[in-house]
Design an enzyme around this catalytic site. Sequence first.
Site, PDB file in Angstrom:
ATOM      1  N   PRO A  96       0.848  -1.202   0.000  1.00 51.75           N
ATOM      2  CA  PRO A  96       0.000   0.000   0.000  1.00 51.75           C
ATOM      3  C   PRO A  96       0.877   1.243   0.000  1.00 51.75           C
ATOM      4  O   PRO A  96       1.725   1.412   0.871  1.00 51.75           O
ATOM      5  CB  PRO A  96      -0.783  -0.129   1.321  1.00 51.75           C
ATOM      6  CG  PRO A  96       0.087  -0.959   2.200  1.00 51.75           C
ATOM      7  CD  PRO A  96       0.838  -1.898   1.297  1.00 51.75           C
ATOM      8  N   MET A  97       0.678   2.119  -0.991  1.00 56.35           N
ATOM      9  CA  MET A  97       1.505   3.319  -1.123  1.00 56.35           C
ATOM     10  C   MET A  97       0.621   4.497  -1.511  1.00 56.35           C
ATOM     11  O   MET A  97      -0.117   4.430  -2.502  1.00 56.35           O
ATOM     12  CB  MET A  97       2.598   3.091  -2.177  1.00 56.35           C
ATOM     13  CG  MET A  97       3.590   2.017  -1.787  1.00 56.35           C
ATOM     14  SD  MET A  97       4.727   1.558  -3.123  1.00 56.35           S
ATOM     15  CE  MET A  97       3.660   0.542  -4.159  1.00 56.35           C
ATOM     16  N   VAL A  98       0.700   5.559  -0.733  1.00 56.90           N
ATOM     17  CA  VAL A  98      -0.146   6.730  -0.949  1.00 56.90           C
ATOM     18  C   VAL A  98       0.077   7.290  -2.349  1.00 56.90           C
ATOM     19  O   VAL A  98       1.216   7.561  -2.758  1.00 56.90           O
ATOM     20  CB  VAL A  98       0.146   7.808   0.114  1.00 56.90           C
ATOM     21  CG1 VAL A  98      -0.601   9.095  -0.206  1.00 56.90           C
ATOM     22  CG2 VAL A  98      -0.265   7.301   1.501  1.00 56.90           C
ATOM     23  N   GLN A 152      -6.288  -0.951   2.649  1.00 53.49           N
ATOM     24  CA  GLN A 152      -5.613  -0.554   3.882  1.00 53.49           C
ATOM     25  C   GLN A 152      -6.223   0.728   4.435  1.00 53.49           C
ATOM     26  O   GLN A 152      -6.354   1.729   3.721  1.00 53.49           O
ATOM     27  CB  GLN A 152      -4.114  -0.334   3.677  1.00 53.49           C
ATOM     28  CG  GLN A 152      -3.410  -0.097   5.018  1.00 53.49           C
ATOM     29  CD  GLN A 152      -1.957   0.302   4.898  1.00 53.49           C
ATOM     30  OE1 GLN A 152      -1.652   1.424   4.513  1.00 53.49           O
ATOM     31  NE2 GLN A 152      -1.051  -0.615   5.221  1.00 53.49           N
ATOM     32  N   CYS A 181       3.315   3.301   8.978  1.00 53.59           N
ATOM     33  CA  CYS A 181       3.750   4.613   8.505  1.00 53.59           C
ATOM     34  C   CYS A 181       4.586   5.320   9.566  1.00 53.59           C
ATOM     35  O   CYS A 181       4.124   5.513  10.692  1.00 53.59           O
ATOM     36  CB  CYS A 181       2.538   5.473   8.139  1.00 53.59           C
ATOM     37  SG  CYS A 181       2.991   7.146   7.614  1.00 53.59           S
ATOM     38  N   LYS A 221      -0.436  -4.312   9.097  1.00 56.00           N
ATOM     39  CA  LYS A 221       0.925  -4.094   8.593  1.00 56.00           C
ATOM     40  C   LYS A 221       1.705  -3.338   9.658  1.00 56.00           C
ATOM     41  O   LYS A 221       1.302  -2.244  10.066  1.00 56.00           O
ATOM     42  CB  LYS A 221       0.909  -3.301   7.286  1.00 56.00           C
ATOM     43  CG  LYS A 221       2.270  -3.212   6.589  1.00 56.00           C
ATOM     44  CD  LYS A 221       2.145  -2.533   5.226  1.00 56.00           C
ATOM     45  CE  LYS A 221       3.445  -2.644   4.425  1.00 56.00           C
ATOM     46  NZ  LYS A 221       4.558  -1.902   5.042  1.00 56.00           N
ATOM     47  N   ASN A 286       8.425  -7.793   4.524  1.00 55.15           N
ATOM     48  CA  ASN A 286       8.551  -6.520   3.805  1.00 55.15           C
ATOM     49  C   ASN A 286       9.910  -5.906   4.121  1.00 55.15           C
ATOM     50  O   ASN A 286      10.285  -5.798   5.285  1.00 55.15           O
ATOM     51  CB  ASN A 286       7.425  -5.590   4.236  1.00 55.15           C
ATOM     52  CG  ASN A 286       7.425  -4.253   3.518  1.00 55.15           C
ATOM     53  OD1 ASN A 286       6.884  -3.271   4.009  1.00 55.15           O
ATOM     54  ND2 ASN A 286       8.022  -4.175   2.346  1.00 55.15           N
ATOM     55  N   GLU A 311       9.098   0.313  -2.769  1.00 61.30           N
ATOM     56  CA  GLU A 311       9.848   1.290  -3.554  1.00 61.30           C
ATOM     57  C   GLU A 311      10.462   0.677  -4.810  1.00 61.30           C
ATOM     58  O   GLU A 311      10.442   1.294  -5.880  1.00 61.30           O
ATOM     59  CB  GLU A 311      10.926   1.930  -2.682  1.00 61.30           C
ATOM     60  CG  GLU A 311      10.362   2.817  -1.577  1.00 61.30           C
ATOM     61  CD  GLU A 311      11.437   3.655  -0.917  1.00 61.30           C
ATOM     62  OE1 GLU A 311      12.628   3.344  -1.096  1.00 61.30           O
ATOM     63  OE2 GLU A 311      11.079   4.633  -0.232  1.00 61.30           O
TER      64      GLU A 311
END
Length: 469
Positions: A96-98, A152, A181, A221, A286, A311
Site C-alpha cells: 500500500p503506497m499513498v 488498507q 507509517c 501491517k 517486507n 519502492e
Amino acid sequence: MTVTNVLRYDKSSMNAGENKNDNDDDDNNQRVQEAGPYSIYRNWRVPDKANLPVIDNTTSPNKINCNWLKELLVQHCNDTQNVPSDLVDKALVVAPMVEQSDLPFRLQCRKYGANLCFTPMIHSRLFQENERYRAKFLCDNTPPEDRPLIAQLCGPDPYILLKTAKEIAPFVDGIDLNCGCPQGIARRGLYGAFLLEEEDLLLSIVQTLVHHLPDTPVSVKVRLLPDVPIEKSIELYTKLVDCGASMLTIHGRTRHQTNYRTGPADWNAIRQVVDALGHRIPILANGMIASLKDVRECLSATNAAGVVSSEAILEYPPLFCDEVFSEGKRSGPSRLELVREYLDLAKKYPPQIGGQGSGLKSIRMHVHKILHSELQCNPKFRMQCVNADSWEELEECLESLRQILDSRSNYDSTEEGLSWYLRHRQERPKVIYDDTNDQQQLPVKYKPPDDDVPLPPFFGNDDDSEDEY
C-alpha cells in the site's frame, strides 16, 4: 463486544486556546504526560481504557483459517499473471503506497507476476467526511482482474475505522490496518507505526474490526518496535493474533529507519516472528525486496508466506517475474516501455475516477520513479516533465526521451538498473552537467557540494514526500 464511547477528534493537543485558564493548561499538560511521549504532536487524545471498546477476553475471536491466503491466491490464479513456477504458492505483493498503488499501476504489476495488491492507504476519517474522497476510495468499480485486493485503512478511532471498513469490505478481499507509517503526519494523527506504541487502543481497534467483520480477513501491517528486543515486538504481534488478526505484514525496520537512515531490513527478526506465529496465520515479509533474486533469498531466510515490495516495484513493475542473468542484464521491458504501458492503463482506468489516485499527479509520480535515472542526468528533460500538465505534454516528454536514447550509440535497455530505489541506500557522486548538451547522459566530473546545480523538485516540494507506508 460492548461498545462504549467514541474516541473524539481534538485539536487542543496541538493548539492551546488563548482563553484557556491556568487550570485548563495544567489539565492538558497532565493529559499529555499520561498519554505518552509523542502526544504533544498529536491531533488525537489517547483515551482512557474506559472509553475504548471493551475487549471480552472470555470470548474467542473468529476462528482463523491459517490457509485462507493460499486459498485466495488459488481462487484468483490465472495464466496471465506470469508467476514464477517455484513461487506459485507464495504471495507476491504490491505494498500500500499513498497516491502510488493506484488501479492502473496495480494492473501493470499483476501483468508481471504480482498476485496480491493493496490499495493506497485510506484515511478513515476523511472517507467519512469528504464525498470526493469517499468516491475515490470506495473500490466499488474495481475490475475483476484487480483481485485479490486488500484495502488498507488508517486512523485511531475504532468506530470510524469500522464504519469505513464496512462500506469498503464488500468490494475487496480483506481489510488491513496501517501500523507501519513512520512519517510525522502519522504521529500527529496517531496512526501508522505510532499506533503500535498505544497497545490498548491498537488491540481495541483490531478486536472491534474482527468482531464486526466476521466474513472479512482483518490484517495488520507493522514495523518492529524501536529500542526494544525483538521479543517485545513478538509479544505485541501475538496479542494482535489473539484479537483475531488474520495476517501480519512485518516490515523489518523500526519507525526510525526512514530516508537516509533506512538501512537494511532485519530478515532475522521476521524469521523469529514466523517461527512464533506462522503456524497460526500467514506472515508476509517486507523490506529489501528489489529483485526476483531478493524474493527467493527473503523467502528462504524468513520462511514467510510471501513478500511485499514497495519502492523497488515502483521503479520496476516487472520485479516479480524478471530474471536478472548472471552478467547483470535484465530480460524485461525497458523503462520507456514501462512508462508507455502505464500511461495506456491510466487512460483506460483514470486514477482519479475510482482508481485511488489523483489524476495527473499520480501519473507524474510514476513517471518520476520509473524514469528517475534519466531525469537526474537530463535537467532539461526533467524540466519538461515537471511542467507537463496534460496527456499531450507527457507524450511529448516521452518522445523527447526516445530521441535522447536513440542518439546514444551504446544504449542497451538490458543494462538499465535501479536508480530511485537506491537514493537512500548508497552514496551518489556530486556531478555537474553541460547545459549546452541536451543529450548528455552521464556525469561530466565530480563537483564540490557547495557548487551543486539544483534540480527542480518534481512535485512542487520534496521528491521523497510520498514514500510508502
